[in-house]
Enzyme design. Structure first.
Site, PDB file in Angstrom:
ATOM      1  N   PRO A   2       0.792  -1.204   0.000  1.00 41.33           N
ATOM      2  CA  PRO A   2       0.000   0.000   0.000  1.00 41.33           C
ATOM      3  C   PRO A   2       0.826   1.254   0.000  1.00 41.33           C
ATOM      4  O   PRO A   2       1.784   1.380   0.743  1.00 41.33           O
ATOM      5  CB  PRO A   2      -0.778  -0.087   1.304  1.00 41.33           C
ATOM      6  CG  PRO A   2      -0.188  -1.224   2.055  1.00 41.33           C
ATOM      7  CD  PRO A   2       1.020  -1.672   1.357  1.00 41.33           C
ATOM      8  N   GLU A   3       0.430   2.162  -0.822  1.00 36.47           N
ATOM      9  CA  GLU A   3       0.933   3.516  -0.728  1.00 36.47           C
ATOM     10  C   GLU A   3      -0.209   4.327  -0.133  1.00 36.47           C
ATOM     11  O   GLU A   3      -1.211   3.771   0.295  1.00 36.47           O
ATOM     12  CB  GLU A   3       1.351   4.025  -2.119  1.00 36.47           C
ATOM     13  CG  GLU A   3       2.471   3.185  -2.709  1.00 36.47           C
ATOM     14  CD  GLU A   3       2.979   3.681  -4.048  1.00 36.47           C
ATOM     15  OE1 GLU A   3       3.054   4.905  -4.233  1.00 36.47           O
ATOM     16  OE2 GLU A   3       3.308   2.850  -4.904  1.00 36.47           O
TER      17      GLU A   3
END
Length: 270
Positions: A2-3
Site C-alpha cells: 500500500p501507498e
DNA sequence: ATAGTCACCTGAGCGC
DNA sequence: TGCGCTCAGGTGACTA
C-alpha cells in the site's frame, strides 16, 4: 502493497465498521512482524474513538492511547464476522463488541502494530515525517526549499518520507510522468516551474487513485474484498517496453534507488 | 548531512 | 512437477 491511496482506501472502508466500537480482545497470532507486536492488557476494553491516517500509518485512537498500524508491502485490514476461519497470514485479530473481527493479513510481515499511550504523532515512527502531500504546506516552493543543495535523483527525493510522505514506487513513477520530469534528474537541476508541476502531479495522481479505490496489482483488496481500479489508469508503472499513452514511444525501464523505474524518454525531458 | 546499500519475509512467475 | 532464480506496493539501519 500500500501507498497512501491504498491506506486511505482502507481507512475509509473500515472506519464506519470500527469507530465507536469497543475492542473486546486482541488476538496476536503471530507477533513477529517488522517489530515484535507487544500490546498491554489495557488495550482490550477500550473503544475505538476514531481512525485517522498519517503518512502510510493508520492510527486507531482509543480512549487512553493509540494503536499505530502499518501495512508494509503486503498487508491489508478487513472486517469479517467473528469466528470466520483464519486465513494463513492473519497475524493480528481485533474481536469487536459489534460481533465482527478486524484482521490484519500480511504475508510478508513487513507491517507493524504499536501501542502508544501518548499523543500519537509523538511516536518515534511518526515524529520525523515530512508533510502530507494532500495538505496545504505541500507545493512547489516547499519541494524546492527542501531540495536545497541536495543531489539525489528526483525520484528518490519524492519518495523520501522526511520530505513528503505517502509517495511510494507506483505513484512516484506516475507523478513524474504527469509532470514530464525524468526520474533520474538530480534535484539541484530542477526549475521552479518543474517543482510546481511535480507538486501538482503528486497531488493529482494520489487524489485520482483514492477516488478509484487504490491500485490492485496482486493482492490488494479493499475492506469489502473488492480490488481498486487505479491500475487501469497507470501510465508508466509496470509498462516498460509498451507504448507511451501520450506519444507512443516505447517506455524505458531502469532501476533508480533499487526500485523499478519506468518513464517515457520523449515526454519526460524536464 | 547526504547518498547509496542491505535487510527483513513470503509468494508468484519464469526458464529449464 | 519441481528446482532455482528474480521480482514485488516499505522503510529503518547501516556504510562511506
Amino acid at each position: 502493497m500500500p501507498e497512501l491511496p491504498e491506506v486511505e482506501t482502507t481507512r475509509r472502508g473500515i472506519a464506519p465498521l470500527v469507530e465507536g466500537v469497543r475492542i473486546e480482545e486482541i488476538i496476536v497470532r503471530n507477533p513477529n512482524l517488522r517489530w515484535p507486536v507487544e500490546l498491554p492488557a489495557e488495550v482490550a476494553g477500550q473503544t475505538i474513538e476514531r481512525i485517522s491516517r498519517r503518512a502510510k500509518y493508520l492510527i486507531f485512537e482509543l480512549q487512553h492511547g493509540s494503536l499505530i498500524v502499518h501495512l508494509g508491502m503486503s498487508g491489508n485490514l478487513r472486517v469479517v464476522a467473528a469466528g470466520a476461519a483464519y486465513r494463513k497470514h492473519d497475524h493480528v485479530a481485533w474481536r469487536l463488541a459489534s460481533g465482527s473481527e478486524l484482521r490484519l493479513h500480511d504475508p510478508r510481515r513487513f507491517g507493524s502494530v504499536h501501542w502508544h499511550a501518548g499523543e500519537p504523532l509523538s511516536h518515534w515512527l511518526l515524529a520525523d515525517l515530512g508533510v502530507e502531500p494532500l495538505g496545504n504546506e505541500f507545493n512547489g516552493a516547499y519541494l524546492r526549499a527542501q531540495a536545497g543543495k541536495r543531489r539525489a535523483p528526483v525520484k528518490n527525493f519524492i519518495m523520501d518520507a522526511r520530505v513528503v510522505v505517502g509517495v511510494g514506487n507506483i505513484y512516484a513513477n506516475e507523478a513524474l510522468f504527469l509532470a514530464g520530469i525524468r526520474p533520474s534528474v538530480r534535484v539541484n537541476r530542477l526549475s521552479r516551474a518543474a517543482w510546481e508541476r511535480l507538486a501538482q502531479a503528486v497531488r493529482e495522481v494520489l487524489l485520482e487513485a483514492i477516488r478509484l479505490g487504490g491500485t490492485t496489482l496482486r493482492d490488494f483488496v479493499k475492506q469489502d474484498g473488492n480490488p481498486g481500479y487505479f491500475q487501469q489508469s497507470l501510465n508508466v508503472y509496470g509498462r516498460q517496453g509498451e507504448p507511451c499513452r501520450r506519444c507512443a514511444t516505447l517506455l524505458t525501464g531502469c532501476r533508480i534507488g533499487q526500485r523499478a523505474t519506468t518513464y517515457c524518454r520523449s515526454c519526460q525531458q524536464n
